[in-house]
Design a protein around this motif. Sequence first.
Motif, PDB file in Angstrom:
ATOM      1  N   GLU A 154     -22.029 -73.999 -14.242  1.00 55.24           N
ATOM      2  CA  GLU A 154     -21.531 -74.006 -12.867  1.00 55.24           C
ATOM      3  C   GLU A 154     -22.654 -73.774 -11.849  1.00 55.24           C
ATOM      4  OE1 GLU A 154     -16.985 -72.369 -13.307  1.00 55.24           O
ATOM      5  OE2 GLU A 154     -18.584 -70.874 -13.427  1.00 55.24           O
ATOM      6  N   MET A 155     -23.873 -73.628 -12.332  1.00 58.77           N
ATOM      7  CA  MET A 155     -25.005 -73.370 -11.443  1.00 58.77           C
ATOM      8  C   MET A 155     -25.964 -74.554 -11.468  1.00 58.77           C
ATOM      9  SD  MET A 155     -25.669 -69.397 -12.651  1.00 58.77           S
ATOM     10  CE  MET A 155     -26.608 -68.836 -11.247  1.00 58.77           C
ATOM     11  N   SER A 156     -26.674 -74.758 -10.378  1.00 59.42           N
ATOM     12  CA  SER A 156     -27.670 -75.828 -10.315  1.00 59.42           C
ATOM     13  C   SER A 156     -28.878 -75.444 -11.166  1.00 59.42           C
ATOM     14  CB  SER A 156     -28.114 -76.042  -8.869  1.00 59.42           C
ATOM     15  OG  SER A 156     -28.837 -74.908  -8.408  1.00 59.42           O
ATOM     16  N   GLY A 157     -29.759 -76.424 -11.421  1.00 60.60           N
ATOM     17  CA  GLY A 157     -30.938 -76.169 -12.232  1.00 60.60           C
ATOM     18  C   GLY A 157     -31.819 -75.075 -11.660  1.00 60.60           C
ATOM     19  N   GLY A 158     -32.066 -75.131 -10.355  1.00 60.37           N
ATOM     20  CA  GLY A 158     -32.900 -74.119  -9.722  1.00 60.37           C
ATOM     21  C   GLY A 158     -32.268 -72.737  -9.766  1.00 60.37           C
ATOM     22  N   MET A 159     -30.937 -72.702  -9.584  1.00 61.30           N
ATOM     23  CA  MET A 159     -30.247 -71.415  -9.618  1.00 61.30           C
ATOM     24  C   MET A 159     -30.238 -70.826 -11.023  1.00 61.30           C
ATOM     25  SD  MET A 159     -26.605 -70.637  -7.750  1.00 61.30           S
ATOM     26  CE  MET A 159     -26.988 -71.853  -6.490  1.00 61.30           C
ATOM     27  N   ARG A 160     -30.083 -71.709 -12.040  1.00 64.85           N
ATOM     28  CA  ARG A 160     -30.135 -71.228 -13.427  1.00 64.85           C
ATOM     29  C   ARG A 160     -31.514 -70.656 -13.748  1.00 64.85           C
ATOM     30  NH1 ARG A 160     -26.879 -75.858 -14.771  1.00 64.85           N
ATOM     31  NH2 ARG A 160     -28.757 -77.077 -15.189  1.00 64.85           N
ATOM     32  N   GLN A 161     -32.555 -71.297 -13.224  1.00 66.60           N
ATOM     33  CA  GLN A 161     -33.900 -70.792 -13.496  1.00 66.60           C
ATOM     34  C   GLN A 161     -34.100 -69.435 -12.829  1.00 66.60           C
ATOM     35  OE1 GLN A 161     -36.088 -70.597 -15.740  1.00 66.60           O
ATOM     36  NE2 GLN A 161     -36.792 -72.721 -15.632  1.00 66.60           N
ATOM     37  N   ARG A 162     -33.563 -69.258 -11.643  1.00 71.01           N
ATOM     38  CA  ARG A 162     -33.639 -67.957 -10.985  1.00 71.01           C
ATOM     39  C   ARG A 162     -32.869 -66.901 -11.782  1.00 71.01           C
ATOM     40  NH1 ARG A 162     -35.218 -68.171  -5.393  1.00 71.01           N
ATOM     41  NH2 ARG A 162     -35.691 -70.314  -4.789  1.00 71.01           N
ATOM     42  N   ALA A 163     -31.713 -67.305 -12.326  1.00 72.19           N
ATOM     43  CA  ALA A 163     -30.929 -66.383 -13.158  1.00 72.19           C
ATOM     44  C   ALA A 163     -31.701 -66.018 -14.424  1.00 72.19           C
ATOM     45  CB  ALA A 163     -29.583 -67.011 -13.518  1.00 72.19           C
ATOM     46  N   ALA A 184     -38.164 -80.117 -15.317  1.00 72.36           N
ATOM     47  CA  ALA A 184     -36.859 -80.724 -14.998  1.00 72.36           C
ATOM     48  C   ALA A 184     -36.297 -80.286 -13.641  1.00 72.36           C
ATOM     49  CB  ALA A 184     -35.835 -80.433 -16.095  1.00 72.36           C
ATOM     50  N   LEU A 185     -37.106 -79.611 -12.832  1.00 76.49           N
ATOM     51  CA  LEU A 185     -36.666 -79.262 -11.489  1.00 76.49           C
ATOM     52  C   LEU A 185     -37.314 -80.214 -10.491  1.00 76.49           C
ATOM     53  CD1 LEU A 185     -37.085 -75.370 -11.612  1.00 76.49           C
ATOM     54  CD2 LEU A 185     -35.007 -76.693 -12.044  1.00 76.49           C
ATOM     55  N   ILE A 191     -41.597 -75.715  -6.235  1.00 76.37           N
ATOM     56  CA  ILE A 191     -42.433 -74.906  -5.342  1.00 76.37           C
ATOM     57  C   ILE A 191     -41.781 -73.557  -5.077  1.00 76.37           C
ATOM     58  CG2 ILE A 191     -43.370 -74.763  -3.005  1.00 76.37           C
ATOM     59  CD1 ILE A 191     -43.658 -77.837  -3.109  1.00 76.37           C
ATOM     60  N   GLN A 192     -40.458 -73.557  -4.868  1.00 79.77           N
ATOM     61  CA  GLN A 192     -39.737 -72.312  -4.613  1.00 79.77           C
ATOM     62  C   GLN A 192     -39.853 -71.355  -5.800  1.00 79.77           C
ATOM     63  OE1 GLN A 192     -35.764 -73.613  -3.775  1.00 79.77           O
ATOM     64  NE2 GLN A 192     -36.239 -74.322  -1.706  1.00 79.77           N
ATOM     65  N   ILE A 193     -39.715 -71.880  -7.028  1.00 79.45           N
ATOM     66  CA  ILE A 193     -39.796 -71.047  -8.232  1.00 79.45           C
ATOM     67  C   ILE A 193     -41.212 -70.495  -8.404  1.00 79.45           C
ATOM     68  CG2 ILE A 193     -39.641 -71.033 -10.744  1.00 79.45           C
ATOM     69  CD1 ILE A 193     -36.920 -71.059  -9.351  1.00 79.45           C
ATOM     70  N   LEU A 194     -42.225 -71.332  -8.171  1.00 78.53           N
ATOM     71  CA  LEU A 194     -43.609 -70.886  -8.295  1.00 78.53           C
ATOM     72  C   LEU A 194     -43.927 -69.778  -7.293  1.00 78.53           C
ATOM     73  CD1 LEU A 194     -45.458 -74.295  -8.772  1.00 78.53           C
ATOM     74  CD2 LEU A 194     -45.103 -72.523 -10.500  1.00 78.53           C
ATOM     75  N   LEU A 195     -43.497 -69.956  -6.053  1.00 75.49           N
ATOM     76  CA  LEU A 195     -43.736 -68.940  -5.035  1.00 75.49           C
ATOM     77  C   LEU A 195     -42.995 -67.652  -5.367  1.00 75.49           C
ATOM     78  CD1 LEU A 195     -43.550 -71.101  -1.767  1.00 75.49           C
ATOM     79  CD2 LEU A 195     -45.589 -70.176  -2.881  1.00 75.49           C
ATOM     80  N   LEU A 196     -41.773 -67.791  -5.909  1.00 71.53           N
ATOM     81  CA  LEU A 196     -40.995 -66.620  -6.302  1.00 71.53           C
ATOM     82  C   LEU A 196     -41.699 -65.850  -7.418  1.00 71.53           C
ATOM     83  CD1 LEU A 196     -38.416 -64.872  -6.259  1.00 71.53           C
ATOM     84  CD2 LEU A 196     -37.398 -66.516  -7.856  1.00 71.53           C
TER      85      LEU A 196
END
Length: 328
Positions: A154-163, A184-185, A191-196
């Motif tokens: 139920e979550m997007s790829g980026g949201m799953r990676q954050r989880a 796969a993002l 970029i958002q995940i790398l910065l995070l």
Amino acid sequence: MTDMISLKDLQVQFLAPGKVIRAVNGVDLQLGLGEVVALIGESGSGKSVTLRSIMRLHSERSTRISGTLQVDGQDVLAMSSRELAALRGNTVAMIFQEPLLALDPVYTVGAQIIEAIRRHKKVSAREARQQALALFEKVRIPSPERRLDAYPHEMSGGMRQRAMIALALSCHPKVLLADEPTTALDATVQIQILLLLRELQRELGLSIVFVTHDIGAAAEVADRIAVMYAGKIIEQGPAAQLLTQPRHPYTLSLLKSRSHGALQKGRRLDTIGGAPPDLSNLPVGCAFGERCQYAVPACHTAVPPEQSLGAGHSARCFRLHEIALAPA
């Protein structure tokens, strides 16, 4: 600098019917306190195998591991199953490549994080949920309370990676192993995940080993870069120096094969000829010799020793001081 990870002559072999696959062949690597080291190289070079070996995630029955493998001063190869269970999560945690496969599809994401917290910390279910919620807020998942009760699909790829990052941080580890966390993002989410990750690393003082195919991602997050080929680190050094002054022919070829703004329309992208060697039948000498334009007879008879280039920069090549390799 205190070493959070110390690998010396690490060898990892997989036993298959009729053959032995030599996936990692004498890796020497140190990760300092609060340092980010990126492992780069083609698929099959041994990056992910090295990462999983640090937590001893490979099957004990079909895997042989030798050498020195220490995490936070502890000998991982000598650990019992109970000691390994305590190490995983508390001292070292991993962000897996594909969170949809790493997360259990029949439990909510929140339930999985709460279980991890309660497994390692003596807290109530209510307190564990509050900690999970705080982690979701830290990794900037929108509507965190509602997302705790969502299932992975139920979550997007980026949201799953954050989880997945939240899950990895749930027990406050000292070392984070990130296995291609941006695969796969789409570019914006990458970029958002790398910065995070970089922000969390600085805030929490984490030591990170970051595996990636993306040289741009490595440049964004890494203090040092180690280049792997056929299960061996063939060049490593400070990120800025290695990216602007590559000395090994394979590193230079990797950098030249990138697509970037300077590529002229109609010009073919540089490629590396041939294919990586069969890890069950490695050639004598330098594993890159068959694909290297600078190869000499010695490359096919002996393995090049590691040579220091100064300032923490080193490489394995017989012709380092003979060939003027221009920056990529």
